[in-house]
Design an enzyme around this catalytic site. Sequence first.
Site, PDB file in Angstrom:
ATOM      1  N   LYS A 118      -3.546 -27.584   3.266  1.00 23.67           N
ATOM      2  CA  LYS A 118      -2.637 -28.430   2.434  1.00 23.67           C
ATOM      3  C   LYS A 118      -1.416 -27.470   2.044  1.00 23.67           C
ATOM      4  O   LYS A 118      -0.228 -28.262   2.220  1.00 23.67           O
ATOM      5  CB  LYS A 118      -3.464 -28.817   1.113  1.00 23.67           C
ATOM      6  CG  LYS A 118      -4.475 -29.849   1.041  1.00 23.67           C
ATOM      7  CD  LYS A 118      -5.051 -29.956  -0.147  1.00 23.67           C
ATOM      8  CE  LYS A 118      -6.011 -30.900  -0.192  1.00 23.67           C
ATOM      9  NZ  LYS A 118      -6.903 -31.249  -1.009  1.00 23.67           N
ATOM     10  N   LYS A 223     -12.055 -40.352  12.727  1.00 22.31           N
ATOM     11  CA  LYS A 223     -12.502 -40.923  11.203  1.00 22.31           C
ATOM     12  C   LYS A 223     -11.596 -41.674  10.574  1.00 22.31           C
ATOM     13  O   LYS A 223     -10.323 -41.433  10.755  1.00 22.31           O
ATOM     14  CB  LYS A 223     -13.322 -40.056  10.469  1.00 22.31           C
ATOM     15  CG  LYS A 223     -12.696 -38.912   9.740  1.00 22.31           C
ATOM     16  CD  LYS A 223     -13.426 -38.372   8.675  1.00 22.31           C
ATOM     17  CE  LYS A 223     -12.633 -38.124   7.686  1.00 22.31           C
ATOM     18  NZ  LYS A 223     -12.994 -37.723   6.348  1.00 22.31           N
ATOM     19  N   LYS A 226      -8.108 -41.585   4.288  1.00 20.45           N
ATOM     20  CA  LYS A 226      -6.795 -41.753   3.457  1.00 20.45           C
ATOM     21  C   LYS A 226      -5.604 -41.362   4.288  1.00 20.45           C
ATOM     22  O   LYS A 226      -4.650 -41.904   4.354  1.00 20.45           O
ATOM     23  CB  LYS A 226      -6.950 -41.306   2.116  1.00 20.45           C
ATOM     24  CG  LYS A 226      -7.419 -42.286   1.159  1.00 20.45           C
ATOM     25  CD  LYS A 226      -7.531 -41.773  -0.259  1.00 20.45           C
ATOM     26  CE  LYS A 226      -9.111 -41.107  -0.530  1.00 20.45           C
ATOM     27  NZ  LYS A 226      -9.202 -40.558  -1.585  1.00 20.45           N
TER      28      LYS A 226
HETATM   29  P1  ADP Z   1     -10.605 -39.324   2.840  1.00 15.23           P
HETATM   30  O1  ADP Z   1     -11.007 -38.706   3.884  1.00 15.23           O
HETATM   31  O2  ADP Z   1     -10.322 -40.702   3.020  1.00 15.23           O
HETATM   32  O3  ADP Z   1      -9.480 -38.577   1.987  1.00 15.23           O
HETATM   33  P2  ADP Z   1     -12.382 -38.240   0.671  1.00 15.23           P
HETATM   34  O4  ADP Z   1     -12.352 -37.007   1.611  1.00 15.23           O
HETATM   35  O5  ADP Z   1     -11.792 -38.501  -0.483  1.00 15.23           O
HETATM   36  O6  ADP Z   1     -11.665 -39.406   1.866  1.00 15.23           O
HETATM   37  O7  ADP Z   1     -14.002 -38.621   0.814  1.00 15.23           O
HETATM   38  C1  ADP Z   1     -14.662 -39.042  -0.181  1.00 15.23           C
HETATM   39  C2  ADP Z   1     -16.114 -39.239   0.522  1.00 15.23           C
HETATM   40  O8  ADP Z   1     -16.188 -40.299   1.277  1.00 15.23           O
HETATM   41  C3  ADP Z   1     -16.745 -38.144   0.872  1.00 15.23           C
HETATM   42  O9  ADP Z   1     -18.197 -37.760   0.789  1.00 15.23           O
HETATM   43  C4  ADP Z   1     -16.792 -38.209   2.383  1.00 15.23           C
HETATM   44  O10 ADP Z   1     -17.652 -37.650   3.105  1.00 15.23           O
HETATM   45  C5  ADP Z   1     -16.659 -39.804   2.748  1.00 15.23           C
HETATM   46  N1  ADP Z   1     -16.001 -40.215   3.558  1.00 15.23           N
HETATM   47  C6  ADP Z   1     -14.600 -40.195   3.785  1.00 15.23           C
HETATM   48  N2  ADP Z   1     -14.232 -40.822   4.937  1.00 15.23           N
HETATM   49  C7  ADP Z   1     -15.456 -40.999   5.770  1.00 15.23           C
HETATM   50  C8  ADP Z   1     -15.640 -41.653   7.022  1.00 15.23           C
HETATM   51  N3  ADP Z   1     -14.758 -42.083   7.703  1.00 15.23           N
HETATM   52  N4  ADP Z   1     -17.033 -41.713   7.265  1.00 15.23           N
HETATM   53  C9  ADP Z   1     -17.810 -41.321   6.754  1.00 15.23           C
HETATM   54  N5  ADP Z   1     -17.733 -40.637   5.389  1.00 15.23           N
HETATM   55  C10 ADP Z   1     -16.619 -40.695   4.776  1.00 15.23           C
END
Ligand code: ADP
Length: 358
Positions: A118, A223, A226
Amino acid sequence: MNTDSNRKEIVLSGIRSTGNLHLGNYYGALRKFVKIQDDFDCRFFIADLHALTTNPDPQELHANVKKILAEYLAAGIDPEKATIFIQSDVPEIAEMYLLLNMHVGIGELMRTTSFKDKARKALGLTAASDDDDEIEKQICGVETNRRVNAGLLTYPTLMAVDILIQKATKVPVGKDQLQHLELTRRFARRFNSFYNVDDFPEPYDFDFGGAPVKVPGLDGSGKMGKSEGNCIYLVDEPKALRKKVMRAVTDEGPQAPNSPMNEPVANLFSLLELTSTPEIVKQFRDAYADCSIRYGDLKKQLAEDILAVTTPIRERVNDILADEDYLRRVVAQGAEKARDAASKTLADVRRIMGIRKF
Ligand code: ADP
Ligand code: TRP
């Protein structure tokens, strides 16, 4: 209300309030939370204090907390089974964060991967393993760098407090959070041994069994996430959702029977497997194998199957958002339960550290 919740293992997880939830969050986290809420003492929260580490707009922060709360509920987390709360509604967390920070080294925080990632991004540095010195130089060279603030550095302390204050032992998180969990265990051990107590159990990632789900994006590789800008949101309107799916990256199509699949196409099949029936998946796999597949048809089918999953959730989200009283009741009830546990832990920590009333 579950009466034997005291005897169940404590599961805790939180999501930062930084935007709407997407299909990756749903299949990777939310859907699993819903499944385990009967069998464990589950506590799910919205990490709004963690969201502050990247200085969001205040209006946006509040709106995002509300959205995620509504999305938790709409996806099926039941406030009568699980405790749902907002991190900032539990002031004990903020106090214990201050206390635990006295046992955390600046060096170990600066070496945390998520902090380096970050900070590197905020400082506009390119990723390189040997740029730690450059990060440090730039951070220390600027008096007021809002983008790399002390809250971002101490993010792992706050996360450790979320977990330890509830004495949770099972913490379902994504891969990128495992290092934070490792630090939490380290801080717990350090606290226990410094004061010669056994207050904190060590928390571990929750193993749901089976292969972990990775929801791919629509942009061909990697994957859904966000920050990747490739998300299908649970609250996407049908028209916008269909458009996103129709625009998904593919290739020129199989050139010979039984050709191997390129990643972008395999990703579409992964999404279809998550959202569709085995019969439909087979139908398209067969069509791919004999080269009769038309990607347009595959995408149309996929969009409708995703909509079948998201539409009921989206409709519930909208109903729930309109019911402010209900939202207030849910978070008040959740905060009460979360504070009940947190205040006991904090009282012990204060006493152990020698903070006592005259
Ligand atoms: P992002 O990657 O969109 O910022 P977060 O890190 O806030 O999402 O993830 C919140 C939850 O959602 C975590 O438990 C994470 O493992 C799950 N998660 C996020 N993106 C995926 C994905 N593409 N596939 C499976 N699980 C995911
Ligand atoms: N850091 C987590 C994330 O970005 C969110 C989080 C904050 C969390 N506190 C937590 C997750 C405690 C589990 C337990 O995804």
